[in-house]
Scaffold this motif. Structure first.
Motif, mmCIF file in Angstrom:
data_model
loop_
_atom_site.group_PDB
_atom_site.id
_atom_site.type_symbol
_atom_site.label_atom_id
_atom_site.label_comp_id
_atom_site.label_asym_id
_atom_site.label_seq_id
_atom_site.Cartn_x
_atom_site.Cartn_y
_atom_site.Cartn_z
ATOM 1 N N PHE A 9 0.843 -1.190 0.000
ATOM 2 C CA PHE A 9 0.000 0.000 0.000
ATOM 3 C C PHE A 9 0.876 1.236 0.000
ATOM 4 O O PHE A 9 1.850 1.312 0.759
ATOM 5 N N ARG A 10 0.522 2.212 -0.823
ATOM 6 C CA ARG A 10 1.241 3.479 -0.835
ATOM 7 C C ARG A 10 0.601 4.370 0.220
ATOM 8 O O ARG A 10 -0.573 4.732 0.119
ATOM 9 N N ILE A 11 1.360 4.730 1.248
ATOM 10 C CA ILE A 11 0.834 5.558 2.331
ATOM 11 C C ILE A 11 1.009 7.034 1.996
ATOM 12 O O ILE A 11 0.074 7.820 2.090
ATOM 13 N N LEU A 12 2.214 7.417 1.650
ATOM 14 C CA LEU A 12 2.564 8.770 1.235
ATOM 15 C C LEU A 12 3.474 8.655 0.025
ATOM 16 O O LEU A 12 3.994 7.576 -0.239
ATOM 17 N N PRO A 13 3.700 9.742 -0.691
ATOM 18 C CA PRO A 13 4.664 9.654 -1.785
ATOM 19 C C PRO A 13 6.040 9.238 -1.247
ATOM 20 O O PRO A 13 6.577 9.853 -0.339
ATOM 21 N N GLY A 14 6.553 8.145 -1.759
ATOM 22 C CA GLY A 14 7.847 7.647 -1.327
ATOM 23 C C GLY A 14 7.807 6.722 -0.125
ATOM 24 O O GLY A 14 8.846 6.258 0.325
ATOM 25 N N VAL A 15 6.619 6.422 0.417
ATOM 26 C CA VAL A 15 6.501 5.535 1.579
ATOM 27 C C VAL A 15 5.481 4.445 1.270
ATOM 28 O O VAL A 15 4.354 4.735 0.864
ATOM 29 N N ARG A 16 5.900 3.189 1.447
ATOM 30 C CA ARG A 16 5.008 2.052 1.200
ATOM 31 C C ARG A 16 4.926 1.166 2.427
ATOM 32 O O ARG A 16 5.910 0.976 3.137
ATOM 33 N N LEU A 17 3.754 0.594 2.648
ATOM 34 C CA LEU A 17 3.533 -0.424 3.672
ATOM 35 C C LEU A 17 3.391 -1.741 2.940
ATOM 36 O O LEU A 17 2.521 -1.886 2.079
ATOM 37 N N ASN A 18 4.260 -2.703 3.242
ATOM 38 C CA ASN A 18 4.249 -4.005 2.585
ATOM 39 C C ASN A 18 3.818 -5.058 3.597
ATOM 40 O O ASN A 18 4.357 -5.115 4.694
ATOM 41 N N ILE A 19 2.870 -5.891 3.218
ATOM 42 C CA ILE A 19 2.372 -6.943 4.106
ATOM 43 C C ILE A 19 2.506 -8.270 3.389
ATOM 44 O O ILE A 19 2.116 -8.406 2.231
ATOM 45 N N ASN A 20 3.090 -9.255 4.085
ATOM 46 C CA ASN A 20 3.085 -10.614 3.570
ATOM 47 C C ASN A 20 2.676 -11.538 4.707
ATOM 48 O O ASN A 20 2.358 -11.076 5.793
ATOM 49 N N ARG A 21 2.689 -12.819 4.489
ATOM 50 C CA ARG A 21 2.127 -13.700 5.516
ATOM 51 C C ARG A 21 3.006 -13.832 6.746
ATOM 52 O O ARG A 21 2.539 -14.251 7.792
ATOM 53 N N VAL A 24 5.496 -7.503 8.327
ATOM 54 C CA VAL A 24 5.048 -6.207 7.830
ATOM 55 C C VAL A 24 6.301 -5.364 7.688
ATOM 56 O O VAL A 24 7.189 -5.416 8.535
ATOM 57 N N SER A 25 6.392 -4.584 6.626
ATOM 58 C CA SER A 25 7.571 -3.742 6.462
ATOM 59 C C SER A 25 7.191 -2.396 5.862
ATOM 60 O O SER A 25 6.143 -2.246 5.238
ATOM 61 N N PHE A 26 8.069 -1.411 6.089
ATOM 62 C CA PHE A 26 7.930 -0.087 5.513
ATOM 63 C C PHE A 26 9.100 0.143 4.582
ATOM 64 O O PHE A 26 10.245 -0.147 4.927
ATOM 65 N N THR A 27 8.821 0.689 3.406
ATOM 66 C CA THR A 27 9.859 1.056 2.454
ATOM 67 C C THR A 27 9.778 2.551 2.218
ATOM 68 O O THR A 27 8.705 3.079 1.927
ATOM 69 N N MET A 28 10.925 3.228 2.367
ATOM 70 C CA MET A 28 10.990 4.662 2.156
ATOM 71 C C MET A 28 11.989 4.953 1.050
ATOM 72 O O MET A 28 13.088 4.407 1.068
ATOM 73 N N GLY A 29 11.603 5.765 0.088
ATOM 74 C CA GLY A 29 12.486 6.129 -1.015
ATOM 75 C C GLY A 29 11.717 6.170 -2.315
ATOM 76 O O GLY A 29 10.621 5.634 -2.427
ATOM 77 N N HIS A 30 12.290 6.841 -3.284
ATOM 78 C CA HIS A 30 11.643 6.995 -4.581
ATOM 79 C C HIS A 30 12.287 6.091 -5.618
ATOM 80 O O HIS A 30 13.433 5.673 -5.475
ATOM 81 N N LYS A 31 11.560 5.831 -6.680
ATOM 82 C CA LYS A 31 12.076 5.011 -7.770
ATOM 83 C C LYS A 31 13.306 5.678 -8.382
ATOM 84 O O LYS A 31 13.314 6.872 -8.647
ATOM 85 N N GLY A 32 14.347 4.894 -8.568
ATOM 86 C CA GLY A 32 15.581 5.414 -9.140
ATOM 87 C C GLY A 32 16.545 5.962 -8.107
ATOM 88 O O GLY A 32 17.693 6.217 -8.412
ATOM 89 N N GLY A 33 16.100 6.135 -6.874
ATOM 90 C CA GLY A 33 16.965 6.641 -5.811
ATOM 91 C C GLY A 33 17.186 5.578 -4.751
ATOM 92 O O GLY A 33 16.735 4.451 -4.884
ATOM 93 N N PRO A 34 17.863 5.937 -3.684
ATOM 94 C CA PRO A 34 18.087 4.960 -2.611
ATOM 95 C C PRO A 34 16.791 4.626 -1.885
ATOM 96 O O PRO A 34 15.918 5.478 -1.726
ATOM 97 N N ARG A 36 15.145 2.482 1.621
ATOM 98 C CA ARG A 36 15.418 1.898 2.931
ATOM 99 C C ARG A 36 14.188 1.118 3.351
ATOM 100 O O ARG A 36 13.085 1.649 3.349
ATOM 101 N N THR A 37 14.362 -0.158 3.685
ATOM 102 C CA THR A 37 13.266 -1.016 4.105
ATOM 103 C C THR A 37 13.523 -1.505 5.515
ATOM 104 O O THR A 37 14.616 -1.969 5.827
ATOM 105 N N VAL A 38 12.496 -1.399 6.375
ATOM 106 C CA VAL A 38 12.577 -1.874 7.746
ATOM 107 C C VAL A 38 11.430 -2.845 7.947
ATOM 108 O O VAL A 38 10.269 -2.508 7.713
ATOM 109 N N SER A 39 11.754 -4.082 8.383
ATOM 110 C CA SER A 39 10.766 -5.144 8.518
ATOM 111 C C SER A 39 10.503 -5.457 9.985
ATOM 112 O O SER A 39 11.359 -5.245 10.842
ATOM 113 N N SER A 40 9.319 -6.001 10.271
ATOM 114 C CA SER A 40 8.974 -6.396 11.633
ATOM 115 C C SER A 40 9.801 -7.585 12.108
ATOM 116 O O SER A 40 9.853 -7.862 13.303
#
Length: 74
Positions: A9-21, A24-34, A36-40
């Motif tokens: 899910f896209r929460i804000l521009p450049g911030v995504r919430l990723n859920i798998n079984r 849960v993780s958050f990804t921060m950054g834009h396409k083409g740039g650096p 950073r992903t932090v997972s539970s």
């Protein structure tokens, strides 16, 4: 064939919430740039796409959580 679940899910521009079984993780950054992903699960990944067939990825895992899981298995 195993069943998988993954939703992003896209929460804000450049911030995504990723859920798998498993986590849960958050990804921060834009396409083409650096990025950073932090997972539970304690995994932290820094990645960047470079021109051509090159890319950069660095992954670290918190050792305290890994040790606790190993102890639970024994």
């Amino acid at each position: 064939m195993p069943l998988t679940f993954r939703k992003s899910f896209r929460i804000l521009p450049g911030v995504r919430l990723n859920i798998n079984r498993r986590s849960v993780s958050f990804t921060m950054g834009h396409k083409g740039g650096p990025k950073r992903t932090v997972s539970s699960t304690g995994r932290r990944t820094t990645s960047m796409d470079l021109p051509g067939p090159f890319g950069y990825r660095n992954t670290t895992t918190r050792s305290s959580r890994r040790r606790a899981r190993r102890a639970d298995r024994d």
